[in-house]
Write a protein that holds these residues in place. Sequence first.
Motif, mmCIF file in Angstrom:
data_model
loop_
_atom_site.group_PDB
_atom_site.id
_atom_site.type_symbol
_atom_site.label_atom_id
_atom_site.label_comp_id
_atom_site.label_asym_id
_atom_site.label_seq_id
_atom_site.Cartn_x
_atom_site.Cartn_y
_atom_site.Cartn_z
ATOM 1 N N LYS A 42 0.605 1.930 -18.485
ATOM 2 C CA LYS A 42 0.996 0.869 -17.560
ATOM 3 C C LYS A 42 1.821 1.433 -16.407
ATOM 4 O O LYS A 42 1.639 1.037 -15.246
ATOM 5 C CB LYS A 42 1.800 -0.194 -18.315
ATOM 6 C CG LYS A 42 2.174 -1.401 -17.486
ATOM 7 C CD LYS A 42 2.882 -2.436 -18.343
ATOM 8 C CE LYS A 42 3.225 -3.673 -17.516
ATOM 9 N NZ LYS A 42 3.912 -4.694 -18.329
ATOM 10 N N ILE A 43 2.702 2.388 -16.700
ATOM 11 C CA ILE A 43 3.520 2.998 -15.646
ATOM 12 C C ILE A 43 2.648 3.807 -14.703
ATOM 13 O O ILE A 43 2.813 3.774 -13.479
ATOM 14 C CB ILE A 43 4.622 3.870 -16.278
ATOM 15 C CG1 ILE A 43 5.544 3.001 -17.151
ATOM 16 C CG2 ILE A 43 5.408 4.605 -15.218
ATOM 17 C CD1 ILE A 43 6.610 3.801 -17.876
ATOM 18 N N TRP A 44 1.688 4.558 -15.265
ATOM 19 C CA TRP A 44 0.785 5.370 -14.434
ATOM 20 C C TRP A 44 -0.048 4.483 -13.507
ATOM 21 O O TRP A 44 -0.228 4.791 -12.327
ATOM 22 C CB TRP A 44 -0.118 6.193 -15.338
ATOM 23 C CG TRP A 44 -0.996 7.153 -14.609
ATOM 24 C CD1 TRP A 44 -0.677 8.405 -14.195
ATOM 25 C CD2 TRP A 44 -2.355 6.940 -14.185
ATOM 26 N NE1 TRP A 44 -1.734 8.985 -13.552
ATOM 27 C CE2 TRP A 44 -2.783 8.112 -13.527
ATOM 28 C CE3 TRP A 44 -3.245 5.881 -14.304
ATOM 29 C CZ2 TRP A 44 -4.052 8.250 -12.992
ATOM 30 C CZ3 TRP A 44 -4.518 6.009 -13.774
ATOM 31 C CH2 TRP A 44 -4.914 7.179 -13.131
ATOM 32 N N ILE A 45 -0.537 3.366 -14.023
ATOM 33 C CA ILE A 45 -1.343 2.439 -13.216
ATOM 34 C C ILE A 45 -0.487 1.837 -12.099
ATOM 35 O O ILE A 45 -0.917 1.760 -10.936
ATOM 36 C CB ILE A 45 -1.942 1.334 -14.102
ATOM 37 C CG1 ILE A 45 -3.007 1.914 -15.044
ATOM 38 C CG2 ILE A 45 -2.554 0.230 -13.257
ATOM 39 C CD1 ILE A 45 -4.264 2.385 -14.374
ATOM 40 N N ASN A 46 0.728 1.408 -12.416
ATOM 41 C CA ASN A 46 1.589 0.784 -11.407
ATOM 42 C C ASN A 46 1.964 1.766 -10.299
ATOM 43 O O ASN A 46 1.977 1.413 -9.112
ATOM 44 C CB ASN A 46 2.849 0.229 -12.070
ATOM 45 C CG ASN A 46 2.558 -0.958 -12.967
ATOM 46 O OD1 ASN A 46 1.540 -1.639 -12.793
ATOM 47 N ND2 ASN A 46 3.417 -1.218 -13.929
ATOM 48 N N ILE A 76 -12.737 2.006 -10.295
ATOM 49 C CA ILE A 76 -12.267 1.273 -11.483
ATOM 50 C C ILE A 76 -11.521 0.003 -11.100
ATOM 51 O O ILE A 76 -10.929 -0.645 -11.968
ATOM 52 C CB ILE A 76 -11.373 2.173 -12.353
ATOM 53 C CG1 ILE A 76 -10.122 2.603 -11.583
ATOM 54 C CG2 ILE A 76 -12.138 3.375 -12.873
ATOM 55 C CD1 ILE A 76 -9.110 3.362 -12.435
ATOM 56 N N HIS A 77 -11.525 -0.344 -9.797
ATOM 57 C CA HIS A 77 -10.874 -1.575 -9.316
ATOM 58 C C HIS A 77 -9.424 -1.634 -9.815
ATOM 59 O O HIS A 77 -9.019 -2.529 -10.569
ATOM 60 C CB HIS A 77 -11.647 -2.812 -9.783
ATOM 61 C CG HIS A 77 -13.082 -2.821 -9.362
ATOM 62 N ND1 HIS A 77 -13.487 -3.207 -8.105
ATOM 63 C CD2 HIS A 77 -14.211 -2.444 -10.029
ATOM 64 C CE1 HIS A 77 -14.809 -3.114 -8.014
ATOM 65 N NE2 HIS A 77 -15.276 -2.637 -9.163
ATOM 66 N N ILE A 78 -8.626 -0.668 -9.411
ATOM 67 C CA ILE A 78 -7.279 -0.531 -9.961
ATOM 68 C C ILE A 78 -6.398 -1.739 -9.665
ATOM 69 O O ILE A 78 -5.510 -2.078 -10.445
ATOM 70 C CB ILE A 78 -6.631 0.768 -9.412
ATOM 71 C CG1 ILE A 78 -5.305 1.035 -10.144
ATOM 72 C CG2 ILE A 78 -6.416 0.692 -7.910
ATOM 73 C CD1 ILE A 78 -4.714 2.369 -9.855
ATOM 74 N N LEU A 79 -6.650 -2.406 -8.537
ATOM 75 C CA LEU A 79 -5.819 -3.568 -8.196
ATOM 76 C C LEU A 79 -6.097 -4.768 -9.090
ATOM 77 O O LEU A 79 -5.313 -5.718 -9.121
ATOM 78 C CB LEU A 79 -6.039 -3.951 -6.728
ATOM 79 C CG LEU A 79 -5.657 -2.883 -5.694
ATOM 80 C CD1 LEU A 79 -5.929 -3.386 -4.287
ATOM 81 C CD2 LEU A 79 -4.191 -2.484 -5.834
ATOM 82 N N GLU A 80 -7.224 -4.749 -9.820
ATOM 83 C CA GLU A 80 -7.568 -5.851 -10.705
ATOM 84 C C GLU A 80 -7.152 -5.592 -12.153
ATOM 85 O O GLU A 80 -7.321 -6.458 -13.007
ATOM 86 C CB GLU A 80 -9.078 -6.102 -10.657
ATOM 87 C CG GLU A 80 -9.588 -6.452 -9.255
ATOM 88 C CD GLU A 80 -11.092 -6.678 -9.236
ATOM 89 O OE1 GLU A 80 -11.659 -6.823 -10.341
ATOM 90 O OE2 GLU A 80 -11.681 -6.706 -8.143
#
Length: 490
Positions: free
Chosen positions: A385-389, A411-415
């Motif tokens: 979750k930290i890596w994605i944010n 991978i549509h990271i904003l979604e």
Amino acid sequence: LSDKQIELLNAIGINGLLSATDKGWLLHFEELWRFYSEHHHFKIPADYLCPDGNKLRGWIRLQRYRYRDGKLQQKYIDEFRKHDLMEALETPLDTAMRHIEEYHKEHGDIDFETSYVCPDGYPLGTWLRTFRDKVNNQKNKKPFPQAVIDRLNELGIIWNKTDYIWERNFLQCKAYLDQHEGYSIPENLMTEYGTSMKSWILRNLLQYNRGSLSAEKMEQLASIHINEIEFSEADEKTSAAETSALQGGTDADKAPEYDSSFGSKFEWNWMQNFESCKKYLEHYAGHPMPKDLTMENGGNLYLWVYRNRKKYKCGQLPQDKAELLESIHILDIHFYDPQKKTDKHQSQNDIIWSQNYELCKAYIEAHNSFELPDIMQTVRGSKMKIWINNNCCRYKSGQLSQERMEKLDSIHILEIKFFRSDETKALIASRPRKKHKQFKPKVSEDKKRSKSLSIKLTEDENTALKQKAKEAGYASISEYVRDTLLTNAE
């Protein structure tokens, strides 16, 4: 037993000749090899256990101490070397010195940028900057071994990079003045670091007149009579040739000549830089621009784009220049550092980033959903979750390379969202709830007898009570009631 006797016993199937100590050692060593093969580092968690229940972190620390004191058996050292795990026996200082020795053996010096990363991913530039700051500022509580300091001095370490660059610029200026037997320097003469010699002289002249330099630097500047130095454009060809020589060029005569129709040399230089940038973008459309790209006049194209882009965003450029910069889409220009990353060797951070990306992509494709569990971890054991944010923030601000932007788009990271898993819910439910103690104000002994009481009295009764309270020596009815009527009622 001799080697021949061991071979004969192995030939008939008797190969269990290891002692209990050797068996235990090999058991821990195999676990270390398994951990390194999976994670590619030696940052072992404190709770990581071996099959026999012992902590692997404590075992490797013990081997490191024995190796440092010369008490580790040679056969064990050979096992580390055989599997290329000698780094596990090194302290952080030993690892850094090994990389410095390798760099000096290859390049002949240890003068590299702070952003330099070794081919195996070790951030040597960052380590040397931190080490240098600790030695210069004496921030390290435990002093470094004198043998390490002496070895770095032998390799030619630069303890103060600012003073080193200043000294090199001074020697270059002094050599030019001695060679030409005068105090006149061309305006476009560049230092070996790509900056203007004129700017360096004017800056030091200001500090010289203020007396804000050290005594040694003041004497050096006085020796070249810095107050008498003048700048001229008469030796333009000679100056351009020296500038090209400092930057590795040989054809300085091919530099374009100044066109007086532009009104000023500054405007002419700006237009020449713009044409250089435009030619590069037309020839290498869609490719990032290297930061060390040199223009025809010897300047750095990256710095020119950076400064003009900043002025363009702030609206500090004239309308004609702003339109020219819009025609080449200056806000979309990307750069890369050729010294920081090469095609042959990826840095360790890029490898870890790619592994985290593949891990996230595999989960999304397997579950056909953009919702990830909150307990999902990265390859290094931290929260996904930290890596994605973090990558979402860099994605929105445009701080990522074009390649990473495209991968995150796929991978549509904003979604991507995270949901609370059953394990997290069970963990929250199992947590003991703290009971907060109720606050009870301290009450003095005199006030413990007081109680709240509301009495409705007529006017005559009120007058009678006042009279009784006055006769009894009370200042108010409430005190009289508290000490007489309520006490009688109890």
